[in-house]
Design a protein around this motif. Structure first.
Motif, PDB file in Angstrom:
ATOM      1  N   GLN A   1       0.750  61.719 -12.124  1.00  4.89           N
ATOM      2  CA  GLN A   1      -0.336  61.260 -11.157  1.00  4.89           C
ATOM      3  C   GLN A   1      -0.592  59.672 -11.669  1.00  4.89           C
ATOM      4  N   LYS A   2      -1.119  58.935 -10.586  1.00  8.03           N
ATOM      5  CA  LYS A   2      -1.433  57.617 -10.821  1.00  8.03           C
ATOM      6  C   LYS A   2      -2.842  57.234 -11.088  1.00  8.03           C
TER       7      LYS A   2
ATOM      8  N   LEU B   1      -8.310  55.557 -19.769  1.00  3.68           N
ATOM      9  CA  LEU B   1      -7.388  56.439 -20.415  1.00  3.68           C
ATOM     10  C   LEU B   1      -8.277  57.657 -20.954  1.00  3.68           C
ATOM     11  N   ASN B   2      -9.614  57.840 -21.058  1.00  2.00           N
ATOM     12  CA  ASN B   2     -10.340  58.892 -21.296  1.00  2.00           C
ATOM     13  C   ASN B   2     -10.626  59.818 -20.102  1.00  2.00           C
TER      14      ASN B   2
ATOM     15  N   MET C   1      -1.487  62.407 -20.048  1.00  2.00           N
ATOM     16  CA  MET C   1      -1.277  61.368 -21.134  1.00  2.00           C
ATOM     17  C   MET C   1      -0.503  60.189 -20.294  1.00  2.00           C
ATOM     18  N   PRO C   2      -0.983  59.040 -20.652  1.00  2.00           N
ATOM     19  CA  PRO C   2      -0.313  57.695 -20.053  1.00  2.00           C
ATOM     20  C   PRO C   2       1.024  57.697 -20.616  1.00  2.00           C
ATOM     21  N   VAL C   3       1.964  57.332 -19.654  1.00  5.63           N
ATOM     22  CA  VAL C   3       3.473  57.162 -20.074  1.00  5.63           C
ATOM     23  C   VAL C   3       3.965  55.820 -19.487  1.00  5.63           C
TER      24      VAL C   3
ATOM     25  N   GLU D   1       0.402  55.460 -15.139  1.00  5.39           N
ATOM     26  CA  GLU D   1       1.125  56.587 -14.697  1.00  5.39           C
ATOM     27  C   GLU D   1       0.966  57.618 -15.708  1.00  5.39           C
ATOM     28  N   GLY D   2       0.417  58.794 -15.377  1.00  5.61           N
ATOM     29  CA  GLY D   2       0.018  59.879 -16.398  1.00  5.61           C
ATOM     30  C   GLY D   2       0.920  61.103 -16.384  1.00  5.61           C
TER      31      GLY D   2
END
Length: 67
Positions: free
Chosen positions: A7-8, A21-22, A30-32, A61-62
């Protein structure tokens, strides 16, 4: 309803990167990848229309965290 595996997440107006980010972590991601996209605006000068960058939009992008 099943969650998407990717998901964005957009850093919103007035939101810090840490807050974004939280928010991702709270939703189970989690961010990738971090991306930046220009937000453009038109400026009219002397009858000509020019385009310039108004700001940069930060997008993460998570990836879904598996338990």
């Amino acid at each position: 309803m099943a969650q998407k595996t990717k998901q964005k997440f957009y850093v919103e107006e007035g939101e810090s990167i840490d807050e974004c980010l939280n928010r991702m972590k709270k939703e189970g991601y989690m961010p990738v990848r971090r991306m930046e996209q220009p937000i453009l605006k038109e400026i009219k000068k002397n009858g000509k229309t020019d385009v310039e960058v108004a700001k940069q939009q930060i997008i993460f992008e998570g990836k879904l965290i598996k338990d």
